[in-house]
Design a protein around this motif. Structure first.
Motif, short mmCIF file in Angstrom:
data_model
loop_
_atom_site.label_atom_id
_atom_site.label_comp_id
_atom_site.label_asym_id
_atom_site.label_seq_id
_atom_site.Cartn_x
_atom_site.Cartn_y
_atom_site.Cartn_z
N THR A 265 -29.91 -37.86 140.44
CA THR A 265 -29.18 -36.86 141.62
C THR A 265 -27.92 -37.12 141.69
O THR A 265 -26.78 -38.10 141.49
CB THR A 265 -29.70 -38.31 142.62
N PRO A 266 -27.14 -36.62 143.03
CA PRO A 266 -25.67 -36.52 142.95
C PRO A 266 -24.62 -37.90 142.96
O PRO A 266 -23.99 -37.77 143.13
CB PRO A 266 -24.96 -36.02 144.23
N SER A 267 -25.94 -38.73 144.26
CA SER A 267 -24.99 -40.46 143.72
C SER A 267 -25.60 -41.43 142.09
O SER A 267 -24.80 -42.33 142.11
CB SER A 267 -25.80 -41.27 144.74
N GLY A 268 -26.98 -40.72 141.78
CA GLY A 268 -27.30 -41.38 140.35
C GLY A 268 -28.35 -42.40 141.00
O GLY A 268 -28.44 -42.92 138.96
N SER A 269 -28.78 -42.59 141.68
CA SER A 269 -29.71 -43.35 142.28
C SER A 269 -31.00 -43.33 141.50
O SER A 269 -31.35 -43.68 141.28
CB SER A 269 -29.29 -43.84 143.29
N ASN A 270 -31.08 -41.92 141.71
CA ASN A 270 -32.56 -41.50 141.26
C ASN A 270 -32.50 -40.57 139.70
O ASN A 270 -31.20 -39.66 139.62
CB ASN A 270 -32.86 -41.40 142.28
N TYR A 271 -33.29 -39.78 138.73
CA TYR A 271 -32.62 -38.77 138.51
C TYR A 271 -34.59 -38.55 138.51
O TYR A 271 -35.87 -38.59 139.00
CB TYR A 271 -33.31 -39.08 136.78
N VAL A 272 -34.46 -36.88 138.36
CA VAL A 272 -36.11 -35.95 138.68
C VAL A 272 -36.13 -35.46 136.96
O VAL A 272 -35.39 -35.33 136.59
CB VAL A 272 -35.74 -34.29 138.95
N ALA A 273 -37.10 -35.45 137.15
CA ALA A 273 -37.78 -34.88 135.74
C ALA A 273 -38.50 -33.56 135.31
O ALA A 273 -39.93 -34.13 135.89
CB ALA A 273 -38.21 -36.03 134.44
N ALA A 274 -38.75 -32.89 134.73
CA ALA A 274 -39.41 -30.99 134.81
C ALA A 274 -40.81 -31.56 133.93
O ALA A 274 -40.24 -30.89 132.75
CB ALA A 274 -39.24 -29.96 135.32
N VAL A 275 -41.92 -31.39 133.88
CA VAL A 275 -42.58 -31.18 132.36
C VAL A 275 -43.90 -30.82 133.15
O VAL A 275 -44.94 -30.78 133.94
CB VAL A 275 -43.31 -32.83 132.59
N GLU A 276 -43.68 -29.66 132.60
CA GLU A 276 -45.12 -28.37 132.35
C GLU A 276 -44.16 -27.88 134.19
O GLU A 276 -43.93 -27.72 134.85
CB GLU A 276 -45.79 -28.44 132.18
N LYS A 277 -45.81 -28.29 134.53
CA LYS A 277 -45.30 -27.03 136.55
C LYS A 277 -45.57 -29.01 137.39
O LYS A 277 -45.28 -28.71 137.85
CB LYS A 277 -46.89 -27.12 136.48
N THR A 278 -45.08 -29.50 136.35
CA THR A 278 -45.07 -31.29 137.71
C THR A 278 -43.23 -31.80 137.72
O THR A 278 -42.86 -31.70 136.25
CB THR A 278 -45.71 -32.25 136.29
N LEU A 279 -43.10 -31.56 138.44
CA LEU A 279 -42.11 -32.71 138.67
C LEU A 279 -42.18 -34.38 138.95
O LEU A 279 -42.63 -34.08 140.87
CB LEU A 279 -41.36 -31.90 140.07
N THR A 280 -41.36 -34.84 138.21
CA THR A 280 -41.31 -36.19 138.75
C THR A 280 -40.05 -37.13 139.13
O THR A 280 -38.83 -36.80 138.53
CB THR A 280 -41.64 -37.07 137.63
N PHE A 281 -39.84 -37.95 140.75
CA PHE A 281 -38.82 -38.59 141.15
C PHE A 281 -39.12 -40.10 140.50
O PHE A 281 -40.01 -40.66 140.76
CB PHE A 281 -38.52 -38.55 142.47
N SER A 282 -38.21 -40.52 139.87
CA SER A 282 -38.11 -42.03 139.29
C SER A 282 -36.68 -42.37 139.60
O SER A 282 -35.63 -42.40 139.79
CB SER A 282 -38.04 -41.69 137.69
N SER A 283 -36.21 -43.89 139.69
CA SER A 283 -35.43 -44.78 140.03
C SER A 283 -34.46 -44.68 138.45
O SER A 283 -35.10 -45.40 137.39
CB SER A 283 -35.76 -45.57 140.57
N THR A 284 -33.36 -44.90 139.04
CA THR A 284 -32.70 -44.93 137.41
C THR A 284 -32.34 -46.66 137.35
O THR A 284 -32.59 -46.73 136.18
CB THR A 284 -31.00 -44.58 137.99
N GLU A 285 -32.82 -47.47 137.73
CA GLU A 285 -31.93 -48.92 137.62
C GLU A 285 -33.11 -49.60 137.25
O GLU A 285 -33.81 -49.85 136.18
CB GLU A 285 -32.66 -49.38 139.25
#
Length: 401
Positions: A265-285
């Motif tokens: 993300t622009p702040s870097g606190s989280n990140y998103v990953a795409a696996v096939e048709k699934t999007l996952t939103f996770s914490s960086t910490e």
């Protein structure tokens, strides 16, 4: 004795030089007089009147009032005034367009690199350059304030000065480059299809760090806004976290399927990953999974608009805006953009308050579309569409003045 002799010689030379200057001085020159404090009277003398500003400064001429503009009365005068107003308005619009324009670069399957200039106020898309710098198709483009980098399957990276539009040189890589981006303003992070991750410095474009990060090709990389942390995902189904300050591996996670895309993300606190048709939103910490969404199509490209808005390009040629949060991921709208899959998207945030952001999307079918994204309503409006018949592979865009 020598020091005393040097002092006497220096004193005599200085005295003679002063006497010579005094003898050769013009008539108006007066040497400074030495005042003895004992001779000064205790009572201060009366202050002498200093000349005022009126006697020092010249008298300024009186301002002449400007004549009032004539009010047009006849039809010819009204038409002339209207033409003058329209001309001034058109000149201001052209000057405003020159101050801010969108610089777009695209790469194609036929080894071509092209550049365009888009004026948002005039809805124009002007071709700036077109060339074939590689023998293989273009895999990725990176555009910064100073550099334009073009990577290809021929295992080379062409370096250009984006301001002067001049070629600086070519640097090689171990394998075909799949993704590259600037970790810092002076360090370029490069990923290849051989699983190699390396950092090049922009001063001489030499490799300063190289690591065999994955056993198979690296699909995507992302760098934290601080430049000290990075994530790589590969075809070996591993997601790896890297510390670029110490140049070592921090953590690796085994995924059920290979991830194709990853982005902070622009702040870097989280990140998103795409696996096939699934999007996952996770914490960086701590790497904890916060939210997840399953889409009907495969995700081909992603770009963050802000901290909670994610723009994605899908397999069937549509663009979709998602609102991501720790609790859920919701779809705001879906836009039919292209007849075939969206190959790449570029987001250029507007620096002027109240003006629309720019989104550029390209597809493998040969169409390039420039969109206006409203910063308040987040509505996407088509600004310009170009179809050249060539198959696009990558796009990069940024605002220039």
């Amino acid at each position: 004795k020598l020091q005393f002799l040097y002092f006497i010689v220096f004193y005599n030379m200085s005295r003679r030089r002063y006497q010579h200057r005094q003898a050769c001085a013009p008539d108006w020159f007066q040497p400074p007089t030495i005042i003895n404090l004992d001779d000064v009277a205790e009572e201060d003398p009366k202050p002498t009147a200093t000349p005022g500003l009126k006697s020092i400064l010249k008298k300024r001429p009186a301002s002449v009032p400007e004549p009032e503009p004539e009010v047009p009365t006849t039809r010819k005068q009204k038409r002339k005034a209207q033409v003058a107003v329209e001309g001034e308005k058109r000149i201001k619009e052209e000057e405003a367009a020159k101050d801010k324009f969108l610089f777009i670069t695209v790469g194609t399957y036929d080894c071509s690199l092209a550049g365009y200039i888009h004026n948002p106020s005039m809805k124009r898309l002007q071709t700036l350059f077109a060339m074939k710098p590689h023998t293989g198709y273009i895999t990725d483009l990176t555009l910064s304030d100073k550099w334009l980098l073009c990577a290809s399957t021929d295992e080379t990276i062409s370096v250009y000065n984006s301001k002067k539009l001049r070629e600086v040189g070519t640097c090689g890589s171990e394998g075909a480059v799949t993704k590259m981006m600037f970790a810092t303003p002076t360090n370029l992070l490069v990923a290849t299809d051989c699983g190699v991750l390396e950092i090049m410095r922009s001063s001489d474009w030499m490799t300063i760090w190289k690591e065999h990060a994955h056993k198979k090709a690296i699909n995507d990389i992302t760098v934290h806004p601080s430049g000290s942390l990075g994530i790589s995902v590969g075809e070996d189904s591993f997601m790896k976290f890297w510390d670029f300050r110490k140049c070592k591996l921090l953590l690796q996670i085994k995924l059920p399927h290979p991830a194709s895309l990853v982005s902070f993300t622009p702040s870097g606190s989280n990140y998103v990953a795409a696996v096939e048709k699934t999007l996952t939103f996770s914490s960086t910490e701590n790497g904890e999974e916060l939210s997840q969404i399953k889409l009907s199509e495969e995700v081909k490209c992603i770009a963050f608009v802000d901290e909670n808005l994610l723009l994605i390009g899908l397999e069937e040629g549509s663009l979709q805006l998602l609102k991501v949060s720790e609790s859920s991921i919701k779809s705001l709208w879906v836009q039919d953009a292209h007849p075939s899959r969206v190959r790449s998207i570029a987001f250029a945030k507007s620096t002027t308050e109240g003006k629309s952001h720019a989104v550029v999307s390209v597809c493998s079918g040969g169409s390039l579309v420039v969109w206006d994204l409203c910063p308040t309503t987040h509505k996407l409006t088509e600004s310009r569409r170009v179809s050249h018949g060539t198959r696009y592979t990558a796009v990069a865009a940024s605002w220039r003045s």
